[in-house]
Design an enzyme around this catalytic site. Sequence first.
Site, mmCIF file in Angstrom:
data_model
loop_
_atom_site.group_PDB
_atom_site.id
_atom_site.type_symbol
_atom_site.label_atom_id
_atom_site.label_comp_id
_atom_site.label_asym_id
_atom_site.label_seq_id
_atom_site.Cartn_x
_atom_site.Cartn_y
_atom_site.Cartn_z
ATOM 1 N N GLU A 191 -9.545 -13.088 -31.756
ATOM 2 C CA GLU A 191 -8.780 -13.528 -30.573
ATOM 3 C C GLU A 191 -7.707 -13.884 -30.619
ATOM 4 O O GLU A 191 -7.391 -15.156 -31.123
ATOM 5 C CB GLU A 191 -9.682 -14.322 -29.670
ATOM 6 C CG GLU A 191 -9.291 -14.412 -28.244
ATOM 7 C CD GLU A 191 -9.867 -15.332 -27.176
ATOM 8 O OE1 GLU A 191 -9.800 -14.889 -25.932
ATOM 9 O OE2 GLU A 191 -10.450 -16.119 -27.658
ATOM 10 N N ASN A 205 -10.217 -14.169 -16.471
ATOM 11 C CA ASN A 205 -9.556 -14.931 -17.023
ATOM 12 C C ASN A 205 -8.230 -14.659 -18.058
ATOM 13 O O ASN A 205 -9.031 -13.577 -18.864
ATOM 14 C CB ASN A 205 -10.373 -16.100 -17.993
ATOM 15 C CG ASN A 205 -11.532 -16.840 -16.810
ATOM 16 O OD1 ASN A 205 -12.668 -16.592 -17.150
ATOM 17 N ND2 ASN A 205 -10.942 -17.541 -15.975
ATOM 18 N N ASP A 211 -17.626 -18.560 -25.005
ATOM 19 C CA ASP A 211 -16.017 -18.924 -25.296
ATOM 20 C C ASP A 211 -16.011 -20.508 -25.572
ATOM 21 O O ASP A 211 -14.993 -21.090 -25.316
ATOM 22 C CB ASP A 211 -15.315 -18.581 -24.183
ATOM 23 C CG ASP A 211 -13.754 -18.520 -24.400
ATOM 24 O OD1 ASP A 211 -13.351 -18.526 -25.858
ATOM 25 O OD2 ASP A 211 -12.828 -18.884 -23.687
#
Length: 389
Positions: A126, A216, A271
């Site tokens: 990420e 998000n 997450d």
Amino acid sequence: MTTADRTALAGARLVLPGGVVENGRIVVEGPRIAGLGGAAEPGDTDLTGHTVVPGFVDLHVHGGGGASYASGVAEEALRAARTHLEHGTTTTVASTVTGEIDELCHQAAVLSELVEDGVLAGVHFEGPFISHNRCGAHRPDLLRDPDPALVRKLADAARGHAKMFTLAPELPGGLESVRMLTDLGIIAAVGHTDSDYAKTLEAIDAGATVATHLFNAMPGIQHRAPGPIVALLEDERVTVELINDGIHLHPSVLDLAYGTAGAGRVALITDAMGAAGMGDGLYPLGPLQVRVENGVARLVEGGSIAGSTLTLDVAFRRSVTVNGLSIEQAVQSLSTVPARLLGLSDSIGSLEAGKHADLVVLDSDSYELVAVMRRGEWIIGADRLTKAH
């Protein structure tokens, strides 16, 4: 009955691919499920009042237990994986966070060893190939355009264990990188993006199949500018990640996603960062510092939400008790869908004979976690279960 390598669990509610079975029986031999059904026998473990679901699969998690997958230290990664395992996550894809390319290569090498040891199921990058405008808890000065050569360098560093890259497709090289990842058999995920509706559709057509924590770190829905959210929700080829911690998403927004995409296209993720399973305090997230107060993780500098402190047993419980999902729908989003996305449906993701004995035992009334089994071995909770006589 229970022997050294055989365990039978009886009396539980079982959530199976074909539906919910009351007073069910499941037999485990070695690391696998040997069979389902049949009458209870003397010596079976009595699970009356309990629900058994397949082990949870987390596609997107940065750490836990005070440890981070971005540390580049194997012992920390092991501690993070163990923390989430004790909360029912029997299959973990470890997520990195934006850093220098060479440091990310080092992290990938360390994590890949743990994939080869069977601790982890893969690596998720990420960042750093994300939008400055939507960087969230990623250091802006380390962000890079998704140059396919750099993306390939990170993929190669993972030695075949890179499972997913999150990138912003509107950046230079974005669509080319999506195509390359697709050709390599690696999931391309759209996230931390300022992309519009049309560019997001281009990314999906190029091969992107996941929305990284939908809603998000991306533009919201506007009535004349639907943005990436609508494109990702409406396309049947896309699996959408959702963080159901009560902080990242209002329950009605999660309900909207389920109503549009359906449980068969939702993967619930944590997450989570290092504070998962821990208390409030200061924690590292890659090169950044995070303060956790009342379970909410925010960057010390700037105050952006910095991942979560969620574990998937809590996500399961919230999904059923707050959002009103059926337990079958919750199992889809926590186990079946992510297992399918990872190409592991032949071994995990559902309670079926021949698959890994990855089981989560829940209280049937409260959905509180009671016990966890991975590959036929009790991780926690065996002492809370009783043998029938």
